[in-house]
Design a protein around this motif. Structure first.
Motif, PDB file in Angstrom:
ATOM      1  N   LEU A 121      19.004  36.173  29.459  1.00 46.58           N
ATOM      2  CA  LEU A 121      19.044  35.049  30.396  1.00 46.58           C
ATOM      3  C   LEU A 121      20.431  34.419  30.540  1.00 46.58           C
ATOM      4  O   LEU A 121      20.840  34.083  31.653  1.00 46.58           O
ATOM      5  N   THR A 122      21.146  34.261  29.438  1.00 49.67           N
ATOM      6  CA  THR A 122      22.469  33.622  29.519  1.00 49.67           C
ATOM      7  C   THR A 122      23.448  34.390  30.406  1.00 49.67           C
ATOM      8  O   THR A 122      24.078  33.786  31.274  1.00 49.67           O
ATOM      9  N   PRO A 123      23.580  35.709  30.243  1.00 46.79           N
ATOM     10  CA  PRO A 123      24.500  36.416  31.157  1.00 46.79           C
ATOM     11  C   PRO A 123      24.068  36.349  32.614  1.00 46.79           C
ATOM     12  O   PRO A 123      24.917  36.249  33.503  1.00 46.79           O
ATOM     13  N   LEU A 124      22.758  36.394  32.870  1.00 43.46           N
ATOM     14  CA  LEU A 124      22.288  36.304  34.250  1.00 43.46           C
ATOM     15  C   LEU A 124      22.600  34.949  34.868  1.00 43.46           C
ATOM     16  O   LEU A 124      23.093  34.863  35.997  1.00 43.46           O
ATOM     17  N   ILE A 125      22.314  33.894  34.145  1.00 39.21           N
ATOM     18  CA  ILE A 125      22.526  32.541  34.664  1.00 39.21           C
ATOM     19  C   ILE A 125      24.013  32.267  34.869  1.00 39.21           C
ATOM     20  O   ILE A 125      24.444  31.812  35.936  1.00 39.21           O
ATOM     21  N   VAL A 126      24.810  32.568  33.859  1.00 43.87           N
ATOM     22  CA  VAL A 126      26.240  32.263  33.911  1.00 43.87           C
ATOM     23  C   VAL A 126      26.948  33.109  34.969  1.00 43.87           C
ATOM     24  O   VAL A 126      27.759  32.594  35.742  1.00 43.87           O
ATOM     25  N   SER A 127      26.646  34.392  35.021  1.00 46.11           N
ATOM     26  CA  SER A 127      27.321  35.237  36.016  1.00 46.11           C
ATOM     27  C   SER A 127      26.906  34.871  37.431  1.00 46.11           C
ATOM     28  O   SER A 127      27.732  34.881  38.339  1.00 46.11           O
ATOM     29  N   GLY A 128      25.659  34.526  37.642  1.00 40.82           N
ATOM     30  CA  GLY A 128      25.220  34.113  38.975  1.00 40.82           C
ATOM     31  C   GLY A 128      25.920  32.852  39.444  1.00 40.82           C
ATOM     32  O   GLY A 128      26.414  32.777  40.575  1.00 40.82           O
ATOM     33  N   LEU A 129      25.977  31.850  38.583  1.00 37.11           N
ATOM     34  CA  LEU A 129      26.668  30.611  38.944  1.00 37.11           C
ATOM     35  C   LEU A 129      28.160  30.835  39.152  1.00 37.11           C
ATOM     36  O   LEU A 129      28.761  30.297  40.083  1.00 37.11           O
ATOM     37  N   ALA A 130      28.765  31.635  38.289  1.00 35.88           N
ATOM     38  CA  ALA A 130      30.209  31.860  38.382  1.00 35.88           C
ATOM     39  C   ALA A 130      30.575  32.654  39.635  1.00 35.88           C
ATOM     40  O   ALA A 130      31.561  32.334  40.306  1.00 35.88           O
ATOM     41  N   ILE A 131      29.816  33.663  39.965  1.00 34.54           N
ATOM     42  CA  ILE A 131      30.110  34.451  41.170  1.00 34.54           C
ATOM     43  C   ILE A 131      29.933  33.602  42.423  1.00 34.54           C
ATOM     44  O   ILE A 131      30.760  33.640  43.334  1.00 34.54           O
ATOM     45  N   PHE A 132      28.866  32.824  42.466  1.00 31.26           N
ATOM     46  CA  PHE A 132      28.638  31.953  43.615  1.00 31.26           C
ATOM     47  C   PHE A 132      29.763  30.930  43.750  1.00 31.26           C
ATOM     48  O   PHE A 132      30.269  30.682  44.842  1.00 31.26           O
ATOM     49  N   GLY A 133      30.179  30.337  42.633  1.00 33.96           N
ATOM     50  CA  GLY A 133      31.281  29.371  42.658  1.00 33.96           C
ATOM     51  C   GLY A 133      32.597  30.000  43.059  1.00 33.96           C
ATOM     52  O   GLY A 133      33.385  29.419  43.801  1.00 33.96           O
ATOM     53  N   TYR A 134      32.857  31.215  42.581  1.00 33.50           N
ATOM     54  CA  TYR A 134      34.097  31.919  42.923  1.00 33.50           C
ATOM     55  C   TYR A 134      34.155  32.203  44.423  1.00 33.50           C
ATOM     56  O   TYR A 134      35.189  31.986  45.066  1.00 33.50           O
ATOM     57  N   PHE A 135      33.074  32.687  44.995  1.00 34.32           N
ATOM     58  CA  PHE A 135      33.053  32.977  46.422  1.00 34.32           C
ATOM     59  C   PHE A 135      33.169  31.702  47.251  1.00 34.32           C
ATOM     60  O   PHE A 135      33.838  31.677  48.281  1.00 34.32           O
ATOM     61  N   ALA A 136      32.515  30.633  46.817  1.00 38.49           N
ATOM     62  CA  ALA A 136      32.615  29.368  47.548  1.00 38.49           C
ATOM     63  C   ALA A 136      34.039  28.809  47.466  1.00 38.49           C
ATOM     64  O   ALA A 136      34.554  28.269  48.444  1.00 38.49           O
ATOM     65  N   LEU A 137      34.661  28.946  46.319  1.00 39.06           N
ATOM     66  CA  LEU A 137      36.022  28.442  46.144  1.00 39.06           C
ATOM     67  C   LEU A 137      37.029  29.232  46.970  1.00 39.06           C
ATOM     68  O   LEU A 137      37.985  28.667  47.502  1.00 39.06           O
ATOM     69  N   ASN A 138      36.820  30.513  47.130  1.00 34.40           N
ATOM     70  CA  ASN A 138      37.731  31.354  47.919  1.00 34.40           C
ATOM     71  C   ASN A 138      37.456  31.324  49.408  1.00 34.40           C
ATOM     72  O   ASN A 138      38.158  31.984  50.166  1.00 34.40           O
ATOM     73  N   GLY A 139      36.448  30.613  49.850  1.00 35.80           N
ATOM     74  CA  GLY A 139      36.193  30.472  51.276  1.00 35.80           C
ATOM     75  C   GLY A 139      35.354  31.574  51.893  1.00 35.80           C
ATOM     76  O   GLY A 139      35.407  31.775  53.104  1.00 35.80           O
ATOM     77  N   GLU A 140      34.605  32.283  51.104  1.00 37.29           N
ATOM     78  CA  GLU A 140      33.762  33.376  51.655  1.00 37.29           C
ATOM     79  C   GLU A 140      32.617  32.834  52.500  1.00 37.29           C
ATOM     80  O   GLU A 140      32.088  33.553  53.338  1.00 37.29           O
ATOM     81  N   TYR A 141      32.248  31.593  52.287  1.00 36.94           N
ATOM     82  CA  TYR A 141      31.130  31.007  53.043  1.00 36.94           C
ATOM     83  C   TYR A 141      31.597  30.118  54.191  1.00 36.94           C
ATOM     84  O   TYR A 141      30.805  29.385  54.755  1.00 36.94           O
ATOM     85  N   ASP A 142      32.878  30.161  54.507  1.00 36.35           N
ATOM     86  CA  ASP A 142      33.397  29.362  55.617  1.00 36.35           C
ATOM     87  C   ASP A 142      32.810  29.833  56.943  1.00 36.35           C
ATOM     88  O   ASP A 142      32.508  31.006  57.116  1.00 36.35           O
ATOM     89  N   LYS A 143      32.702  28.913  57.870  1.00 32.20           N
ATOM     90  CA  LYS A 143      32.119  29.225  59.168  1.00 32.20           C
ATOM     91  C   LYS A 143      33.059  30.093  60.007  1.00 32.20           C
ATOM     92  O   LYS A 143      32.609  30.925  60.790  1.00 32.20           O
ATOM     93  N   ASN A 144      34.345  29.908  59.862  1.00 32.14           N
ATOM     94  CA  ASN A 144      35.324  30.641  60.692  1.00 32.14           C
ATOM     95  C   ASN A 144      35.617  32.038  60.157  1.00 32.14           C
ATOM     96  O   ASN A 144      36.302  32.803  60.804  1.00 32.14           O
ATOM     97  N   LYS A 145      35.142  32.370  58.993  1.00 27.83           N
ATOM     98  CA  LYS A 145      35.440  33.660  58.349  1.00 27.83           C
ATOM     99  C   LYS A 145      34.735  34.785  59.098  1.00 27.83           C
ATOM    100  O   LYS A 145      33.551  34.762  59.331  1.00 27.83           O
ATOM    101  N   MET A 146      35.499  35.805  59.465  1.00 26.64           N
ATOM    102  CA  MET A 146      34.905  36.954  60.163  1.00 26.64           C
ATOM    103  C   MET A 146      35.415  38.228  59.585  1.00 26.64           C
ATOM    104  O   MET A 146      36.377  38.424  59.070  1.00 26.64           O
TER     105      MET A 146
END
Length: 75
Positions: A50-75
């Motif tokens: 459970l710990t690797p699943l929880i931590v890696s999921g949160l970290a990957i989601f945070g990394y992508f959000a921080l790098n702008g992968e979820y921006d509206k203008n990104k194509m």
């Protein structure tokens, strides 16, 4: 809105660090050291599954959000 998404990316990364700490120090290790077989099985599941699943999921989601992968203008 994109700035908010990036700030929330930092929040997700901090949550992943906090989740790692609490899963290991509060849930996993005390169960391994209790001496009961039921707690030992639960501690192994918490620490190694459970710990690797929880931590890696949160970290990957945070990394992508921080790098702008979820921006509206990104194509």
């Amino acid at each position: 809105m994109n700035l908010l998404k990036r700030l929330l990316g930092v929040l997700w990364l901090l949550l992943s660090v906090a989740a790692a700490y609490f899963c290991i120090m509060d849930f996993g290790l005390p169960k391994l050291n209790s001496g009961k077989q039921d707690d030992l099985v639960f501690g192994i599941i918490i620490l190694f599954i459970l710990t690797p699943l929880i931590v890696s999921g949160l970290a990957i989601f945070g990394y992508f959000a921080l790098n702008g992968e979820y921006d509206k203008n990104k194509m």
